[in-house]
Design a protein around this motif. Structure first.
Motif, PDB file in Angstrom:
ATOM      1  N   GLU A  56      59.796  96.085  54.562  1.00 38.60           N
ATOM      2  CA  GLU A  56      60.034  96.908  53.381  1.00 38.60           C
ATOM      3  C   GLU A  56      59.306  98.244  53.499  1.00 38.60           C
ATOM      4  O   GLU A  56      58.176  98.301  54.004  1.00 38.60           O
ATOM      5  N   ASN A  57      59.946  99.303  53.016  1.00 46.59           N
ATOM      6  CA  ASN A  57      59.383 100.658  53.036  1.00 46.59           C
ATOM      7  C   ASN A  57      58.832 101.111  51.696  1.00 46.59           C
ATOM      8  O   ASN A  57      57.892 101.908  51.653  1.00 46.59           O
ATOM      9  N   TYR A  58      59.451 100.658  50.617  1.00 44.86           N
ATOM     10  CA  TYR A  58      59.160 101.182  49.291  1.00 44.86           C
ATOM     11  C   TYR A  58      58.347 100.158  48.514  1.00 44.86           C
ATOM     12  O   TYR A  58      58.822  99.053  48.223  1.00 44.86           O
ATOM     13  N   LEU A  59      57.116 100.540  48.166  1.00 44.84           N
ATOM     14  CA  LEU A  59      56.140  99.570  47.682  1.00 44.84           C
ATOM     15  C   LEU A  59      56.576  98.842  46.422  1.00 44.84           C
ATOM     16  O   LEU A  59      56.610  97.608  46.389  1.00 44.84           O
ATOM     17  N   GLN A  60      56.886  99.563  45.358  1.00 40.81           N
ATOM     18  CA  GLN A  60      57.209  98.895  44.103  1.00 40.81           C
ATOM     19  C   GLN A  60      58.490  98.080  44.231  1.00 40.81           C
ATOM     20  O   GLN A  60      58.584  96.966  43.694  1.00 40.81           O
ATOM     21  N   GLU A  61      59.480  98.638  44.924  1.00 36.29           N
ATOM     22  CA  GLU A  61      60.704  97.872  45.161  1.00 36.29           C
ATOM     23  C   GLU A  61      60.383  96.566  45.869  1.00 36.29           C
ATOM     24  O   GLU A  61      60.911  95.499  45.517  1.00 36.29           O
TER      25      GLU A  61
END
Length: 251
Positions: A56-61
């Motif tokens: 995963e790249n996007y923390l909150q997502e």
């Protein structure tokens, strides 16, 4: 068989062929399914097909998705078979200093450590009840101004610092070379990264056994990466389909 299951099977077949072509054991290469921008249902479908490691790249997502995947698996008609399934979550996006705490709290691996400050914060903020965080040092092997990563000449000095931090395990190196369709140029960049890892093992003998990871290779250059020793390949669109959200080049 679902579409994601079919695509996973095809990617595994490609990995096996690439490994055998250079006399490597196919099981020496781990597939990291890059699930950034895809929903929990897609990840749950991949889990049902046997996939266990996700990038995963996007923390909150990613944090939201972790919880949603648990819920999706628990609600599945055959949920009992997932009761003991352990998923690995790998952070493969750029890291801002103010995001290190949730990364340290939620992930099993971080591939994109590119400076000592980030490593120090991840170590300090790793919860005591969790095992040490597996770390890859990102190397800017092609020297591109647009990409993050430690310069090859600074890898050893940075690795020494990271290797001494208490709540991290330095596992190896990650790189994203400059894109090219020339397989020989692809292999040259990956070969340089492999040689850097070999140097680290020689210079850090106490950590040599745990320096076992080369996170390199995506859909377009996976075969070249495997030929040069990749132990983790990062593949996303070939499994989940076309992305609708822009992101850094990691799969």
């Amino acid at each position: 068989m679902s579409l994601i299951s079919q695509k996973l099977q095809a990617v595994h077949t490609s990995i096996q062929a690439a490994a055998r072509a250079v006399s490597r054991r196919p099981d020496s290469v781990t597939l990291l399914a890059v699930s950034k921008t895809f929903g929990a249902d897609a990840v749950a479908e991949a889990v049902a097909a046997g996939q266990r490691a996700f990038g995963e790249n996007y923390l909150q997502e990613a944090i939201d998705k972790m919880g949603a995947v648990k819920e999706a698996l628990a609600a599945a008609p055959d949920s009992a078979q997932y009761a003991d399934v352990l998923l690995e979550w790998h952070f493969i996006g750029p890291i801002q200093s103010n995001k290190t705490k949730p990364i340290a709290e939620h992930f099993d691996w971080v591939h994109t450590v590119d400076r000592e400050k980030i490593a120090q914060r991840l170590s300090a903020q790793r919860p005591a009840h969790l095992p040490p965080l597996n770390i890859c040092l990102q190397v800017n092997i092609s020297g591109e101004a647009s990409k993050s990563g430690v310069a090859p000449s600074a890898v050893l000095e940075t690795a020494r610092t990271i290797a001494g931090l208490p709540h991290l395990i330095l596992r190896g190196l990650m790189t994203i070379p400059e894109p090219t369709e020339d397989e020989q140029k692809q292999r040259a960049a990956f070969r340089q990264t492999r040689e850097l890892l070999q140097q680290l093992r020689a210079e850090l003998p106490d950590q040599a056994a745990q320096l076992d990871t080369l996170s390199m290779g995506m859909s377009a250059d996976m075969a070249a990466a495997i030929a040069e020793g990749a132990t983790i390949v990062r593949v996303g669109s070939a499994i989940f389909g076309h992305r609708t959200k822009p992101g850094s080049q990691t799969a």
